[in-house]
Write a protein that holds these residues in place. Structure first.
Motif, PDB file in Angstrom:
ATOM      1  N   MET A  70       0.845  -1.185   0.000  1.00 22.51           N
ATOM      2  CA  MET A  70       0.000   0.000   0.000  1.00 22.51           C
ATOM      3  C   MET A  70       0.884   1.240   0.000  1.00 22.51           C
ATOM      4  N   ILE A  71       0.359   2.317  -0.543  1.00 20.47           N
ATOM      5  CA  ILE A  71       1.107   3.561  -0.698  1.00 20.47           C
ATOM      6  C   ILE A  71       0.417   4.688   0.061  1.00 20.47           C
ATOM      7  N   ILE A  72       1.214   5.498   0.749  1.00 16.54           N
ATOM      8  CA  ILE A  72       0.708   6.701   1.397  1.00 16.54           C
ATOM      9  C   ILE A  72       1.566   7.880   0.940  1.00 16.54           C
ATOM     10  N   VAL A  73       0.927   8.986   0.640  1.00 16.96           N
ATOM     11  CA  VAL A  73       1.638  10.200   0.234  1.00 16.96           C
ATOM     12  C   VAL A  73       1.661  11.146   1.431  1.00 16.96           C
ATOM     13  N   VAL A  74       2.861  11.590   1.794  1.00 13.40           N
ATOM     14  CA  VAL A  74       3.033  12.504   2.921  1.00 13.40           C
ATOM     15  C   VAL A  74       3.633  13.803   2.408  1.00 13.40           C
ATOM     16  N   ASP A  75       2.970  14.912   2.735  1.00 15.70           N
ATOM     17  CA  ASP A  75       3.463  16.220   2.304  1.00 15.70           C
ATOM     18  C   ASP A  75       3.313  17.216   3.456  1.00 15.70           C
ATOM     19  N   ALA A  76       3.453  18.495   3.140  1.00 18.75           N
ATOM     20  CA  ALA A  76       3.401  19.522   4.181  1.00 18.75           C
ATOM     21  C   ALA A  76       2.043  19.586   4.871  1.00 18.75           C
ATOM     22  N   LEU A  77       0.995  19.123   4.199  1.00 17.82           N
ATOM     23  CA  LEU A  77      -0.354  19.232   4.747  1.00 17.82           C
ATOM     24  C   LEU A  77      -0.675  18.138   5.759  1.00 17.82           C
ATOM     25  N   ASN A  78      -0.071  16.975   5.611  1.00 23.90           N
ATOM     26  CA  ASN A  78      -0.443  15.870   6.511  1.00 23.90           C
ATOM     27  C   ASN A  78       0.734  15.286   7.278  1.00 23.90           C
ATOM     28  N   ARG A  79       1.920  15.880   7.154  1.00 17.46           N
ATOM     29  CA  ARG A  79       3.088  15.269   7.787  1.00 17.46           C
ATOM     30  C   ARG A  79       2.974  15.243   9.303  1.00 17.46           C
ATOM     31  N   HIS A  80       2.167  16.119   9.896  1.00  8.13           N
ATOM     32  CA  HIS A  80       1.990  16.103  11.347  1.00  8.13           C
ATOM     33  C   HIS A  80       1.345  14.802  11.817  1.00  8.13           C
ATOM     34  N   ARG A  81       0.653  14.107  10.920  1.00  8.74           N
ATOM     35  CA  ARG A  81       0.008  12.841  11.275  1.00  8.74           C
ATOM     36  C   ARG A  81       0.964  11.655  11.152  1.00  8.74           C
ATOM     37  N   PHE A  82       2.075  11.866  10.458  1.00 11.16           N
ATOM     38  CA  PHE A  82       2.924  10.735  10.105  1.00 11.16           C
ATOM     39  C   PHE A  82       4.399  10.962  10.448  1.00 11.16           C
ATOM     40  N   SER A  83       4.655  11.638  11.556  1.00  5.88           N
ATOM     41  CA  SER A  83       6.045  11.909  11.940  1.00  5.88           C
ATOM     42  C   SER A  83       6.816  10.616  12.210  1.00  5.88           C
TER      43      SER A  83
ATOM     44  N   ASP B  69       9.946  21.008   2.315  1.00  5.07           N
ATOM     45  CA  ASP B  69       8.568  20.494   2.213  1.00  5.07           C
ATOM     46  C   ASP B  69       8.328  19.701   0.932  1.00  5.07           C
ATOM     47  N   PRO B  70       9.154  18.678   0.671  1.00  5.84           N
ATOM     48  CA  PRO B  70       8.899  17.846  -0.504  1.00  5.84           C
ATOM     49  C   PRO B  70       7.712  16.922  -0.269  1.00  5.84           C
ATOM     50  N   VAL B  71       7.357  16.203  -1.301  1.00  3.70           N
ATOM     51  CA  VAL B  71       6.341  15.156  -1.204  1.00  3.70           C
ATOM     52  C   VAL B  71       7.059  13.819  -1.074  1.00  3.70           C
ATOM     53  N   TYR B  72       6.614  12.998  -0.141  1.00  3.83           N
ATOM     54  CA  TYR B  72       7.160  11.651   0.009  1.00  3.83           C
ATOM     55  C   TYR B  72       6.085  10.638  -0.374  1.00  3.83           C
ATOM     56  N   VAL B  73       6.430   9.742  -1.256  1.00  9.84           N
ATOM     57  CA  VAL B  73       5.565   8.619  -1.598  1.00  9.84           C
ATOM     58  C   VAL B  73       6.180   7.401  -0.909  1.00  9.84           C
ATOM     59  N   ILE B  74       5.424   6.801  -0.001  1.00  7.71           N
ATOM     60  CA  ILE B  74       5.974   5.782   0.888  1.00  7.71           C
ATOM     61  C   ILE B  74       5.174   4.491   0.759  1.00  7.71           C
TER      62      ILE B  74
ATOM     63  N   ALA C  86      -3.501   4.013  -0.115  1.00  2.00           N
ATOM     64  CA  ALA C  86      -4.228   3.663   1.104  1.00  2.00           C
ATOM     65  C   ALA C  86      -4.836   4.910   1.732  1.00  2.00           C
ATOM     66  N   PRO C  87      -6.042   4.838   2.249  1.00  2.00           N
ATOM     67  CA  PRO C  87      -6.631   5.985   2.965  1.00  2.00           C
ATOM     68  C   PRO C  87      -5.780   6.351   4.177  1.00  2.00           C
ATOM     69  N   GLU C  88      -5.679   7.638   4.454  1.00  2.00           N
ATOM     70  CA  GLU C  88      -4.849   8.093   5.565  1.00  2.00           C
ATOM     71  C   GLU C  88      -5.274   7.474   6.899  1.00  2.00           C
TER      72      GLU C  88
END
Length: 222
Positions: free
Chosen positions: A1-14, A51-56, A204-206
């Motif tokens: 599954m893939i999750i995208v983390v960026d400046a908008l949601n990174r606080h949820r995925f530290s 503030d890049p985008v991470y595809v994880i 995957a949904p956040e």
């Protein structure tokens, strides 16, 4: 599954980002022996502060097994600021529709625990699909990426070969490097999906990822 983390949601995925930086440290500083800055086991550079985008990519248990970083070319990025020698004196491409992809890596140790490379191949292709689909949906038309000959062969084998190269190949420490271009088209995505046999939605949904990661932190019953 893939999750995208960026400046908008990174606080949820530290915690997820921390695991990603540890993976990068093991792969780039350890297994590949690149000349990168690794501190406390984590590989982090100046571009991670933009503030890049991470595809994880995550496995079924929620562990980070793959990752790649995407950064707009309108500002500082690796090809313009670190690897400009690859361009042979030509100016770097700069466009809001061209993004740079770097730090692509896969956790081969975790994914080969069953003694096969199938998991590595699937995780690699899933990360490619997730990255391409994210960029396409964000209005990005092309990806530029600095790769070594090994990654170039991986792209070609997965029917994801670059459509062009900029400049020429140059030695970079222990490896050679080149700047490659990939379009973010439906045709390219379909080719990688056909090669890998991955036809489901890889994103995957956040909230699902948050719940999965929370279960990882639960204490193991004695």
């Amino acid at each position: 599954m893939i999750i995208v983390v960026d400046a908008l949601n990174r606080h949820r995925f530290s915690d997820l980002l921390d695991e990603m930086f540890l993976l990068r440290g093991r792969v780039f500083g350890g297994r590949l022996g690149w000349e990168v800055d690794v501190k406390n086991g984590r590989e982090i550079d100046q571009f991670d502060h933009l503030d890049p985008v991470y595809v994880i990519g995550l496995d079924d248990e929620g562990h980070v097994v793959s990752c790649v970083r995407a950064l707009q070319t309108t500002g500082p990025h690796m090809l313009s600021d670190v690897f400009q020698v690859l361009l042979d004196g030509e100016p770097p491409l700069r466009s809001s529709q061209i993004w740079e992809s770097t730090r692509f890596c896969v956790d081969t140790e975790r994914l080969t625990r069953d003694g096969t490379m199938k998991g590595v191949s699937q995780a690699t292709c899933e990360l490619m699909i997730g990255s391409l689909e994210y960029c396409r949906d964000a209005g990005v038309t092309d990806i530029i990426t600095v790769i070594d000959p090994v990654m170039n062969r991986v792209l070609k084998r997965s029917d994801n070969a670059p459509y062009d190269y900029l400049g020429s190949t140059h030695p970079m420490g222990k490896v050679s490097a080149m700047a490659a271009l990939l379009d973010c088209s439906d045709e390219r995505i379909d080719r990688v999906r056909a090669f890998s046999g991955i036809h489901n939605d890889v994103m995957a949904p956040e909230d699902e990822v948050v719940a999965l990661r929370a279960r990882l932190r639960e204490p193991v019953a004695a």
